[in-house]
Design an enzyme around this catalytic site. Structure first.
Site, PDB file in Angstrom:
ATOM      1  N   ARG A  23     -28.305 -29.105 -17.728  1.00 15.62           N
ATOM      2  CA  ARG A  23     -28.518 -28.989 -16.288  1.00 15.62           C
ATOM      3  C   ARG A  23     -28.238 -27.559 -15.848  1.00 15.62           C
ATOM      4  NH1 ARG A  23     -31.016 -32.801 -16.882  1.00 15.62           N
ATOM      5  NH2 ARG A  23     -30.823 -34.892 -15.957  1.00 15.62           N
ATOM      6  N   GLU A  46     -34.059 -23.608 -10.032  1.00 15.65           N
ATOM      7  CA  GLU A  46     -35.397 -23.788 -10.596  1.00 15.65           C
ATOM      8  C   GLU A  46     -36.346 -24.593  -9.710  1.00 15.65           C
ATOM      9  OE1 GLU A  46     -35.525 -27.529 -13.535  1.00 15.65           O
ATOM     10  OE2 GLU A  46     -33.970 -26.090 -14.091  1.00 15.65           O
ATOM     11  N   ASP A  49     -33.224 -23.189 -20.673  1.00 15.71           N
ATOM     12  CA  ASP A  49     -34.398 -23.989 -20.351  1.00 15.71           C
ATOM     13  C   ASP A  49     -34.261 -24.597 -18.965  1.00 15.71           C
ATOM     14  OD1 ASP A  49     -36.930 -25.311 -21.071  1.00 15.71           O
ATOM     15  OD2 ASP A  49     -35.734 -27.145 -20.987  1.00 15.71           O
ATOM     16  N   HIS A  53     -37.920 -25.531 -18.114  1.00 23.12           N
ATOM     17  CA  HIS A  53     -37.482 -26.923 -18.199  1.00 23.12           C
ATOM     18  C   HIS A  53     -38.472 -27.749 -19.030  1.00 23.12           C
ATOM     19  CE1 HIS A  53     -34.805 -29.986 -15.898  1.00 23.12           C
ATOM     20  NE2 HIS A  53     -35.122 -30.462 -17.092  1.00 23.12           N
TER      21      HIS A  53
END
Length: 331
Positions: free
Chosen positions: A234, A263, A258, A295
């Protein structure tokens, strides 16, 4: 039985259509996200399936109740963007997909790390410019490193197996111990100890709530000089500015991200040709020691199919039997 599925991407559509045909259940596919306007399309349906990163507004569930719909089935794991009070107020049950492909995410954490260890980001950029010099992009070997796995749920366990396969020394931390990991003697007593002893820290933890970061200025100070942080968990597990500053100062030798705390609204959108307004994100993208991806650790055909179909299976279980193995406790 009639179901409506919101926020459906084109890569999900074939799996939903196949499931609908095999189960003889009508599923209306909607590309728009679930919000107070699009919920109007759910009138006359028995259940709502959805996936989005944006918050689910409470008014959605008032409408669902009005329409006689009392199950929301998510195509993802996280439920932190769902207002439980609004669900309970309207007697709506919630399900998720707790495990769609732990291996996909675990494999990606190692992929990103190997790209970083072998300086592939810099090397690819050099070769694109017809610069074929080796130096200064010399690599490091994973088998010589200690990898600290923070979080030993399904994904963390899969990651441990993969890192061990590379010959790395693995240590682990989790508030709740897994018997298999315990038997291997991999657990350390505290997260601080894991951070202190690891050359690589890979995060496979759930969100700890806004402001409760694992990687920040204080925790970084206790980490090994030259350590690497990998985050496929997260975004809000990390104070990203602190992490970036540590890489620039060379306290840390790099990071694989990632997920990113800011985001939402950026990842999974096409910003080609635009100047990013998020300066920190832009700086990280241009830093050769930081790998940023939008992500996508989960994004494999196996995971997408499981997300699409397990969410629908859970919905059917709730509607037919009043209970699903994937029902979330709202209390």
């Amino acid at each position: 039985m009639k179901l409506i599925d919101y926020g459906v991407r084109e890569d999900e559509r074939p799996y939903i259509e196949e499931w609908s045909k095999e189960n003889n259940v009508e599923v209306k596919i909607v590309s728009d996200l679930l919000n107070p306007e699009t919920i109007e399309q759910a009138k006359g349906f028995d259940g709502v399936v959805a996936y989005q990163q944006l918050p689910y507004e409470p008014g959605i569930f008032d409408k669902m109740n009005e329409f006689g719909i009392h199950v929301l089935s998510l195509r993802n794991v996280g439920v932190d963007n769902v207002p439980f009070d609004a669900l309970k107020k309207n007697d709506i049950k919630l399900t998720n997909v707790p495990s769609y492909s732990p291996t996909a995410i675990a494999e990606y954490s190692v992929t990103g790390l190997m790209i970083l260890l072998r300086s592939m980001k810099s090397m690819i950029r050099k070769v694109d410019q017809h610069n074929f010099l080796w130096a200064p992009d010399i690599g490091r070997e994973l088998n010589e490193l200690t990898v600290g796995v923070a979080g030993t749920g399904r994904i963390g366990q899969a990651a441990i197996k993969i890192y061990q396969g590379f010959g790395a020394k693995v240590i682990a931390f989790d508030k709740y111990h897994n018997d298999n990991i315990e038997k291997q003697g991999l657990y350390v007593d505290t997260l601080d100890q894991l951070l202190k002893e690891s050359d690589v820290v890979t995060l496979h933890l759930p969100s700890l709530g806004k402001g409760n970061t694992v990687i920040n200025k204080d925790s970084i100070a206790g980490m090994k000089d030259g350590a690497i942080v990998v985050n496929t968990g997260r975004g809000d597990l990390i104070n990203t500015q602190d992490l970036y500053d540590a890489v620039v100062s060379e306290k840390l030798s790099g990071a694989v991200l990632d997920v990113y705390e800011n985001e939402v609204g950026i990842f999974n959108s096409d910003r080609s040709g635009e100047v990013l307004q998020d300066k920190l994100l832009s700086d990280m993208i241009h830093n050769p020691k930081i790998i940023v991806s939008p992500h996508i650790a989960f994004y494999t055909t196996t995971a997408v199919k499981n997300m699409a179909t397990i969410s629908l299976d859970s919905m059917v279980d709730e509607l037919n039997n009043g209970k699903s193995d994937n029902e979330i406790d709202l209390n």
